[in-house]
Design a protein around this motif. Structure first.
Motif: not given
Length: 262
Positions: A150-156
């Motif tokens: 989920s963090a990888i998809r958010e990509n901040e």
């Protein structure tokens, strides 16, 4: 160390202490317990590589034609970590990724590697959650992997860097020291490859990668207080997810022991 970094580390210290003193380590006192641990933990070893490569993608140029991207020091940091994780050497001096090194350690004590291998062969970015649900591992392990992606998809990038640093690189040496101290298995069984894997991470992450990752955080957050707040928040989430992962592994070990005794 910057004031912001000191504040972040103070905020996460309680969760970090919980992990370093987690009761799981004292239960790694049999071959069966170690096998159960490795069957679950290998998914965290694998998703770490996707987290690392997502940072490389965001902080360096992987497109053609090439052009310089971002800060050269940050590029050097992330490329150095990728080189170490993706192209290290095993105890025989043969080139290998740390994930493959872990698979070799699993094979040495006859832990079934097919679940993780089947999963990574069948999953892609769009079907990962669906494929993950079909794997026979603890639900906490599945949630840990889902959190990472989920963090990888958010990509901040500042959030990814904080997750990578405080949820992995800065934490792993102290956790793995506890595992090395606690492991007890039958003397007829060799766990040399697992010990090599653990000790390699203790040395490399503690001596090189950890401090480099802290510099990456300072570079990406700079003087932006909002970014520092978000970095702190995701670091706390990451540590909570690791605690939950260890809780799940401990429950899996206890369930296996009950089944064996009955």
């Amino acid at each position: 160390m910057s004031r912001e970094l000191q504040k972040l580390e103070l905020e996460i210290e309680g969760y970090r202490s919980q992990l370093i003193n987690h009761p799981l380590y004292d239960r790694l006192n049999s071959l069966d317990a170690l096998k159960t641990f490795m069957k679950e933990h290998v998914f965290a070893v694998w998703d770490f590589m996707s987290l690392l490569k997502s940072l490389q993608r965001g902080l360096t140029c992987i497109d053609l034609p090439w052009h310089p991207v971002g800060n050269p020091e940050t590029r050097r940091l992330i490329n150095a970590i990728v080189w170490g994780e993706e192209s290290d050497v095993n105890d025989q001096g043969t080139a290998v990724s740390h994930f493959e090194l872990y698979l070799d350690a699993m094979a040495e004590i006859e832990v079934d590697t097919q679940p993780i291998l089947n999963f990574i062969q069948s999953c892609n970015f769009s079907n990962l959650e669906t494929e993950l649900q079909s794997v026979e591992i603890h639900s906490n392990t599945k949630e840990f992997v889902q959190f990472t992606f989920s963090a990888i998809r958010e990509n901040e990038l500042h959030k990814l860097a904080a997750l990578f640093t405080f949820g992995r690189e800065d934490l792993i040496p102290d956790m793995f020291i506890q595992i090395v101290k606690s492991i007890e298995v039958e003397s007829v069984v060799s766990i040399g490859k697992l010990l090599f894997y653990l000790e390699r991470h203790i040395k490399v992450d503690g001596g090189e990668h950890g401090p480099m990752a802290l510099n990456m955080i300072k570079e990406l957050c700079g003087t932006d207080q909002q970014k520092w707040m978000e970095a702190t928040s995701i670091s706390i989430e990451a540590l909570k997810m690791r605690i939950q992962l260890w809780d799940g592994v401990l429950l899996a070990i206890e369930s296996q022991e009950v089944a064996t005794n009955h």
